[in-house]
Design a protein around this motif. Sequence first.
Motif, PDB file in Angstrom:
ATOM      1  N   ALA A 269      -5.078  -0.357  -4.639  1.00 48.07           N
ATOM      2  CA  ALA A 269      -6.190  -1.066  -5.286  1.00 48.07           C
ATOM      3  C   ALA A 269      -6.875  -2.017  -4.301  1.00 48.07           C
ATOM      4  N   LEU A 270      -6.070  -2.693  -3.502  1.00 50.53           N
ATOM      5  CA  LEU A 270      -6.601  -3.624  -2.518  1.00 50.53           C
ATOM      6  C   LEU A 270      -7.428  -2.908  -1.444  1.00 50.53           C
ATOM      7  N   SER A 271      -7.009  -1.699  -1.109  1.00 50.10           N
ATOM      8  CA  SER A 271      -7.704  -0.932  -0.066  1.00 50.10           C
ATOM      9  C   SER A 271      -9.152  -0.642  -0.453  1.00 50.10           C
ATOM     10  N   ARG A 272      -9.378  -0.458  -1.768  1.00 48.55           N
ATOM     11  CA  ARG A 272     -10.753  -0.231  -2.223  1.00 48.55           C
ATOM     12  C   ARG A 272     -11.632  -1.435  -1.863  1.00 48.55           C
ATOM     13  N   ASP A 273     -11.108  -2.644  -2.075  1.00 48.74           N
ATOM     14  CA  ASP A 273     -11.846  -3.866  -1.699  1.00 48.74           C
ATOM     15  C   ASP A 273     -12.010  -3.958  -0.186  1.00 48.74           C
ATOM     16  N   LEU A 274     -10.929  -3.664   0.520  1.00 46.12           N
ATOM     17  CA  LEU A 274     -10.963  -3.811   1.980  1.00 46.12           C
ATOM     18  C   LEU A 274     -11.993  -2.866   2.605  1.00 46.12           C
ATOM     19  N   SER A 275     -12.174  -1.703   1.994  1.00 49.18           N
ATOM     20  CA  SER A 275     -13.067  -0.704   2.592  1.00 49.18           C
ATOM     21  C   SER A 275     -14.532  -1.160   2.571  1.00 49.18           C
ATOM     22  N   ARG A 276     -14.828  -2.265   1.869  1.00 48.30           N
ATOM     23  CA  ARG A 276     -16.200  -2.778   1.846  1.00 48.30           C
ATOM     24  C   ARG A 276     -16.531  -3.710   3.014  1.00 48.30           C
ATOM     25  N   PHE A 277     -15.519  -4.084   3.785  1.00 56.29           N
ATOM     26  CA  PHE A 277     -15.753  -5.047   4.875  1.00 56.29           C
ATOM     27  C   PHE A 277     -15.964  -4.337   6.214  1.00 56.29           C
ATOM     28  N   LYS A 278     -16.630  -5.062   7.119  1.00 52.13           N
ATOM     29  CA  LYS A 278     -16.922  -4.482   8.436  1.00 52.13           C
ATOM     30  C   LYS A 278     -15.907  -4.905   9.482  1.00 52.13           C
TER      31      LYS A 278
ATOM     32  N   PRO B 286       0.900   0.801  -5.616  1.00 47.90           N
ATOM     33  CA  PRO B 286      -0.286   0.639  -6.483  1.00 47.90           C
ATOM     34  C   PRO B 286      -1.143  -0.560  -6.083  1.00 47.90           C
ATOM     35  N   GLN B 287      -0.493  -1.661  -5.768  1.00 45.49           N
ATOM     36  CA  GLN B 287      -1.236  -2.867  -5.382  1.00 45.49           C
ATOM     37  C   GLN B 287      -2.016  -2.633  -4.087  1.00 45.49           C
ATOM     38  N   VAL B 288      -1.361  -2.013  -3.117  1.00 43.82           N
ATOM     39  CA  VAL B 288      -2.019  -1.797  -1.825  1.00 43.82           C
ATOM     40  C   VAL B 288      -3.186  -0.821  -1.973  1.00 43.82           C
TER      41      VAL B 288
ATOM     42  N   PRO C 232       3.703  -1.937   4.266  1.00 43.56           N
ATOM     43  CA  PRO C 232       2.424  -2.254   3.614  1.00 43.56           C
ATOM     44  C   PRO C 232       1.250  -2.150   4.579  1.00 43.56           C
ATOM     45  N   ILE C 233       1.516  -2.417   5.857  1.00 37.76           N
ATOM     46  CA  ILE C 233       0.446  -2.333   6.853  1.00 37.76           C
ATOM     47  C   ILE C 233      -0.037  -0.888   7.035  1.00 37.76           C
ATOM     48  N   GLN C 234       0.928   0.018   7.063  1.00 33.46           N
ATOM     49  CA  GLN C 234       0.571   1.441   7.188  1.00 33.46           C
ATOM     50  C   GLN C 234      -0.161   1.914   5.939  1.00 33.46           C
ATOM     51  N   LEU C 235       0.368   1.532   4.766  1.00 38.32           N
ATOM     52  CA  LEU C 235      -0.252   1.972   3.504  1.00 38.32           C
ATOM     53  C   LEU C 235      -1.671   1.434   3.354  1.00 38.32           C
ATOM     54  N   LEU C 236      -1.850   0.203   3.790  1.00 37.88           N
ATOM     55  CA  LEU C 236      -3.177  -0.417   3.693  1.00 37.88           C
ATOM     56  C   LEU C 236      -4.182   0.348   4.554  1.00 37.88           C
ATOM     57  N   ALA C 237      -3.794   0.685   5.764  1.00 39.21           N
ATOM     58  CA  ALA C 237      -4.689   1.453   6.645  1.00 39.21           C
ATOM     59  C   ALA C 237      -4.936   2.836   6.043  1.00 39.21           C
ATOM     60  N   TYR C 238      -3.873   3.449   5.564  1.00 36.15           N
ATOM     61  CA  TYR C 238      -3.994   4.805   5.021  1.00 36.15           C
ATOM     62  C   TYR C 238      -4.965   4.851   3.839  1.00 36.15           C
ATOM     63  N   HIS C 239      -4.713   3.988   2.834  1.00 36.59           N
ATOM     64  CA  HIS C 239      -5.551   4.045   1.630  1.00 36.59           C
ATOM     65  C   HIS C 239      -6.991   3.606   1.922  1.00 36.59           C
TER      66      HIS C 239
ATOM     67  N   ILE D  93      -5.428 -12.037   2.766  1.00 41.43           N
ATOM     68  CA  ILE D  93      -4.448 -11.090   2.219  1.00 41.43           C
ATOM     69  C   ILE D  93      -3.113 -11.519   2.823  1.00 41.43           C
ATOM     70  N   PHE D  94      -2.238 -11.984   1.973  1.00 42.88           N
ATOM     71  CA  PHE D  94      -1.003 -12.636   2.413  1.00 42.88           C
ATOM     72  C   PHE D  94       0.154 -11.661   2.206  1.00 42.88           C
ATOM     73  N   ILE D  95       0.805 -11.292   3.293  1.00 40.66           N
ATOM     74  CA  ILE D  95       1.968 -10.404   3.186  1.00 40.66           C
ATOM     75  C   ILE D  95       3.199 -11.237   3.499  1.00 40.66           C
ATOM     76  N   THR D  96       4.025 -11.465   2.492  1.00 38.95           N
ATOM     77  CA  THR D  96       5.132 -12.400   2.638  1.00 38.95           C
ATOM     78  C   THR D  96       6.306 -11.934   1.773  1.00 38.95           C
ATOM     79  N   ASP D  97       7.311 -12.802   1.608  1.00 37.48           N
ATOM     80  CA  ASP D  97       8.428 -12.445   0.732  1.00 37.48           C
ATOM     81  C   ASP D  97       8.451 -13.402  -0.457  1.00 37.48           C
ATOM     82  N   GLU D  98       9.480 -13.274  -1.312  1.00 29.92           N
ATOM     83  CA  GLU D  98       9.516 -14.068  -2.555  1.00 29.92           C
ATOM     84  C   GLU D  98       9.488 -15.562  -2.253  1.00 29.92           C
ATOM     85  N   LYS D  99      10.305 -15.965  -1.275  1.00 26.53           N
ATOM     86  CA  LYS D  99      10.338 -17.388  -0.928  1.00 26.53           C
ATOM     87  C   LYS D  99       8.997 -17.864  -0.400  1.00 26.53           C
TER      88      LYS D  99
END
Length: 365
Positions: A212-221, A208-210, A336-343, A300-306
């Motif tokens: 929603a984020l993809s909608r924002d990302l799709s506005r950039f060049k 769900p997060q990715v 998440p990288i694949q999902l981000l590109a996909y969405h 856009i920061f892709i990391t773990d809990e720590k």
Amino acid sequence: DKGNHRHFMEKEIYEQPEIISHALGNYVDFAAKTLKPQADAIDFSKLSGLAISACGTAYLAGLVGKYWFERYARLPVEIDVASEFRYRELPLSPTQAALFISQSGETADTLASLRYAKEQGLKIGAIVNVQESTIARESDAVFPILAGPEIGVASTKAFTCQLAVLASLAIGAARARGTIDAAAEKEMIGHLIEMPRIMSRVLNAVQPQVEALSRDLSRFKDVLYLGRGTSYPLALEGALKLKEISYIHAEGYAAGELKHGPIALIDENMPVIVIAPYDRFFDKTVSNMQEVAARGGKIIFITDEKGAAATKLPTMATIVLPEVDEVISPMIYALPIQLLAYHTAVFMGTDVDQPRNLAKSVTVE
Ligand code: M6R
């Protein structure tokens, strides 16, 4: 058949936990936590080096493999895209082996590179999906990735299965070369065995997060991806995936290269996707991220809990994954990288499974 999915690519993304478990089963004995003989079809013990060549996403899987073979097995790796490898007149010796990675097993440049290495007397291994392919036929040892047919032009499940096979081979090479002990070997194999379950958790948790984020990302060049260590090839893969299906211009860079050029591009119109698990590179990558933040770049920061707990920089989004061992992090961070590109591509309305100008199998130079 796409099942309940809108596109083959989506189906293939969600198939990964199950398929990778099946692929691993060919190389790993889950009960004994040891490698099966299939992982030892090349004798790595006395090799002076390994040459790897492939194209596109398969090349980027090989680049992750280079980090593993060098770190765990202390085996030097020479790697190049096949279109360069075949013409470089690279000096090779029969004390080395060569690995070629190809989903289709028919990629013209990869096949030509294989034939070049064969002429130089090297033992040839092929990591392929299509086992009846030309590349498989011309190899001494075939390592199937068992991903099943991949229909989407953008490679997803083939990539993570190639990585799973490469990780198994690197652990086998490390054992053969005496660079890891039995306890370390069992521990690494244990991480591989846990991986499919972590993958399913991650796919469900971040979707769900990715989206929603993809909608924002799709506005950039333009979009920049940064990473260090094995997250560097992932940054390249993230950029490749985004550009090929959404047609948004994207570049991947080793995070340390930022100040050697690309930092000049940073402003509020350039999202920067930082791939940074809390590993031995984390602090260095975060200091690059600070340089981006100081110039108004959107992160856009892709990391773990720590990693999320250790960083207070403002981000456009922080995608938090579970903490995992270095040997499985590329397969987990690929999701998440694949999902981000996909969405993003879905929001752009492109033909996700059949992007313009691209072919699934590139059989001409
Ligand atoms: O069949 P191959 O693995 O040899 O194909 C290599 C590349 O053409 C392929 O990975 C391409 O880069 C994909 N479209 C990436 O998603």
